[in-house]
Motif scaffolding. Structure first.
Motif, PDB file in Angstrom:
ATOM      1  N   ILE A   1       0.850  -1.187   0.000  1.00 28.28           N
ATOM      2  CA  ILE A   1       0.000   0.000   0.000  1.00 28.28           C
ATOM      3  C   ILE A   1       0.891   1.243   0.000  1.00 28.28           C
ATOM      4  N   ALA A   2       0.635   2.125  -0.941  1.00 29.00           N
ATOM      5  CA  ALA A   2       1.393   3.372  -1.057  1.00 29.00           C
ATOM      6  C   ALA A   2       0.415   4.512  -1.295  1.00 29.00           C
ATOM      7  N   SER A   3       0.778   5.716  -0.829  1.00 27.72           N
ATOM      8  CA  SER A   3      -0.105   6.859  -1.046  1.00 27.72           C
ATOM      9  C   SER A   3       0.713   8.115  -1.307  1.00 27.72           C
ATOM     10  N   THR A   4       0.039   9.092  -1.907  1.00 30.29           N
ATOM     11  CA  THR A   4       0.666  10.392  -2.069  1.00 30.29           C
ATOM     12  C   THR A   4       0.760  11.035  -0.692  1.00 30.29           C
ATOM     13  N   LYS A   5       1.487  12.111  -0.583  1.00 25.49           N
ATOM     14  CA  LYS A   5       1.724  12.711   0.744  1.00 25.49           C
ATOM     15  C   LYS A   5       1.352  14.190   0.788  1.00 25.49           C
ATOM     16  N   MET A   6       0.192  14.532   0.232  1.00 25.43           N
ATOM     17  CA  MET A   6      -0.264  15.916   0.318  1.00 25.43           C
ATOM     18  C   MET A   6      -0.693  16.204   1.753  1.00 25.43           C
ATOM     19  N   THR A   7      -0.507  17.431   2.181  1.00 25.30           N
ATOM     20  CA  THR A   7      -0.885  17.817   3.533  1.00 25.30           C
ATOM     21  C   THR A   7      -2.351  18.214   3.570  1.00 25.30           C
ATOM     22  N   CYS A   8      -3.041  17.699   4.545  1.00 24.87           N
ATOM     23  CA  CYS A   8      -4.455  18.012   4.756  1.00 24.87           C
ATOM     24  C   CYS A   8      -4.619  18.444   6.203  1.00 24.87           C
ATOM     25  N   THR A   9      -5.849  18.686   6.609  1.00 22.88           N
ATOM     26  CA  THR A   9      -6.090  19.049   8.005  1.00 22.88           C
ATOM     27  C   THR A   9      -5.687  17.886   8.903  1.00 22.88           C
ATOM     28  N   ALA A  10      -5.371  18.183  10.148  1.00 25.99           N
ATOM     29  CA  ALA A  10      -4.948  17.138  11.092  1.00 25.99           C
ATOM     30  C   ALA A  10      -6.023  16.069  11.251  1.00 25.99           C
ATOM     31  N   GLN A  11      -7.295  16.479  11.321  1.00 25.71           N
ATOM     32  CA  GLN A  11      -8.396  15.531  11.458  1.00 25.71           C
ATOM     33  C   GLN A  11      -8.458  14.605  10.238  1.00 25.71           C
ATOM     34  N   ARG A  12      -8.281  15.172   9.059  1.00 27.31           N
ATOM     35  CA  ARG A  12      -8.338  14.367   7.833  1.00 27.31           C
ATOM     36  C   ARG A  12      -7.166  13.418   7.741  1.00 27.31           C
ATOM     37  N   MET A  13      -5.990  13.871   8.152  1.00 23.10           N
ATOM     38  CA  MET A  13      -4.801  13.011   8.113  1.00 23.10           C
ATOM     39  C   MET A  13      -4.972  11.820   9.066  1.00 23.10           C
ATOM     40  N   GLU A  14      -5.577  12.061  10.229  1.00 22.72           N
ATOM     41  CA  GLU A  14      -5.834  10.971  11.171  1.00 22.72           C
ATOM     42  C   GLU A  14      -6.802   9.955  10.562  1.00 22.72           C
ATOM     43  N   LEU A  15      -7.876  10.444   9.937  1.00 24.48           N
ATOM     44  CA  LEU A  15      -8.848   9.560   9.289  1.00 24.48           C
ATOM     45  C   LEU A  15      -8.176   8.766   8.168  1.00 24.48           C
ATOM     46  N   GLU A  16      -7.354   9.437   7.369  1.00 28.66           N
ATOM     47  CA  GLU A  16      -6.648   8.777   6.273  1.00 28.66           C
ATOM     48  C   GLU A  16      -5.717   7.684   6.793  1.00 28.66           C
ATOM     49  N   ASN A  17      -4.934   7.990   7.815  1.00 29.49           N
ATOM     50  CA  ASN A  17      -4.018   6.996   8.381  1.00 29.49           C
ATOM     51  C   ASN A  17      -4.776   5.793   8.930  1.00 29.49           C
ATOM     52  N   ASP A  18      -5.886   6.048   9.621  1.00 32.53           N
ATOM     53  CA  ASP A  18      -6.695   4.950  10.160  1.00 32.53           C
ATOM     54  C   ASP A  18      -7.301   4.105   9.035  1.00 32.53           C
ATOM     55  N   PHE A  19      -7.760   4.759   7.963  1.00 34.70           N
ATOM     56  CA  PHE A  19      -8.337   4.041   6.828  1.00 34.70           C
ATOM     57  C   PHE A  19      -7.288   3.134   6.174  1.00 34.70           C
ATOM     58  N   LEU A  20      -6.106   3.668   5.905  1.00 25.84           N
ATOM     59  CA  LEU A  20      -5.052   2.862   5.272  1.00 25.84           C
ATOM     60  C   LEU A  20      -4.614   1.719   6.189  1.00 25.84           C
ATOM     61  N   TYR A  21      -4.621   1.949   7.498  1.00 28.74           N
ATOM     62  CA  TYR A  21      -4.316   0.881   8.451  1.00 28.74           C
ATOM     63  C   TYR A  21      -5.360  -0.232   8.342  1.00 28.74           C
ATOM     64  N   GLU A  22      -6.635   0.133   8.287  1.00 36.03           N
ATOM     65  CA  GLU A  22      -7.701  -0.875   8.185  1.00 36.03           C
ATOM     66  C   GLU A  22      -7.564  -1.687   6.903  1.00 36.03           C
ATOM     67  N   LEU A  23      -7.220  -1.040   5.784  1.00 33.01           N
ATOM     68  CA  LEU A  23      -7.013  -1.778   4.530  1.00 33.01           C
ATOM     69  C   LEU A  23      -5.873  -2.774   4.671  1.00 33.01           C
ATOM     70  N   ASN A  24      -4.840  -2.365   5.364  1.00 33.46           N
ATOM     71  CA  ASN A  24      -3.657  -3.207   5.532  1.00 33.46           C
ATOM     72  C   ASN A  24      -3.901  -4.351   6.501  1.00 33.46           C
ATOM     73  N   ASP A  25      -4.819  -4.177   7.440  1.00 34.80           N
ATOM     74  CA  ASP A  25      -4.977  -5.140   8.529  1.00 34.80           C
ATOM     75  C   ASP A  25      -6.349  -5.809   8.569  1.00 34.80           C
ATOM     76  N   TYR A  26      -7.052  -5.846   7.429  1.00 36.29           N
ATOM     77  CA  TYR A  26      -8.390  -6.431   7.472  1.00 36.29           C
ATOM     78  C   TYR A  26      -8.306  -7.959   7.566  1.00 36.29           C
ATOM     79  N   ARG A  27      -9.388  -8.564   8.039  1.00 31.81           N
ATOM     80  CA  ARG A  27      -9.432 -10.020   8.201  1.00 31.81           C
ATOM     81  C   ARG A  27     -10.419 -10.690   7.265  1.00 31.81           C
TER      82      ARG A  27
END
Length: 176
Positions: free
Chosen positions: A121-147
């Protein structure tokens, strides 16, 4: 006093209150999960070929149940530019790509007898609001760790190891 002579008296009203309490707890749990539990005819771990050329939009994010068994939802705001969180499966069944509402991402699909997994999993690294970056990081984590993945028609559930559930709805592809 011997155990033979020991008597425990439980009144009918106590049993009725206990039964009512368990019934309400069970009903509350089922109601909270109504949008999470797919019907019996849904496919668990379908092959990636079923997803080729499809696009999905995240419409609900259920957090893991709390200590009382209550399922809570996480708000899913539109992205900083009005972009929703989306995933798209390619025509070859080898990759997914999408938008986190801020950045673009891609991942490789690897398939085996149990279904498919996502890696690299790879993503671009544009800066967004802190709230959005947290949501994005959590989303990519869920994709990486789904069962598991469950498909029921135009609904796709990605269930994480942490028991969080990402619920997607299929979107019509513009280029069919």
């Amino acid at each position: 006093m011997s155990l033979k002579n020991a008597r425990f008296s439980v009144s009918c009203s106590s049993l009725n209150r206990l039964f009512l309490g368990f019934a309400c707890l069970g009903l509350g749990f089922l109601t909270a999960c109504a949008n999470v539990i797919p019907p019996c005819n849904a496919k668990t771990s379908p092959p990636s070929s079923e997803f080729r050329n499809t696009q999905w939009e995240l419409v609900r994010w259920n957090l893991a149940p709390n200590t009382r068994g209550e399922v809570r939802t996480r708000p899913i705001p539109q992205g900083d530019n009005g972009n929703p969180i989306q995933i798209m499966f390619d025509a070859n069944g080898e990759r997914i790509s999408g938008s986190t509402g801020c950045n673009r991402f891609t991942a490789r699909i690897t398939e085996d007898a149990r279904g498919f997994t996502l890696d690299q999993i790879a993503s671009t690294k544009m800066t967004c609001t802190a709230q959005r970056m947290e949501l994005e990081n959590d989303f990519l984590y869920e994709l990486n760790d789904y069962r598991s993945i469950v498909r029921n028609g135009d609904q796709l559930l990605i269930i994480g190891a942490d028991r969080e559930v990402l619920s997607f709805m299929q979107k019509n592809n513009a280029a069919k």
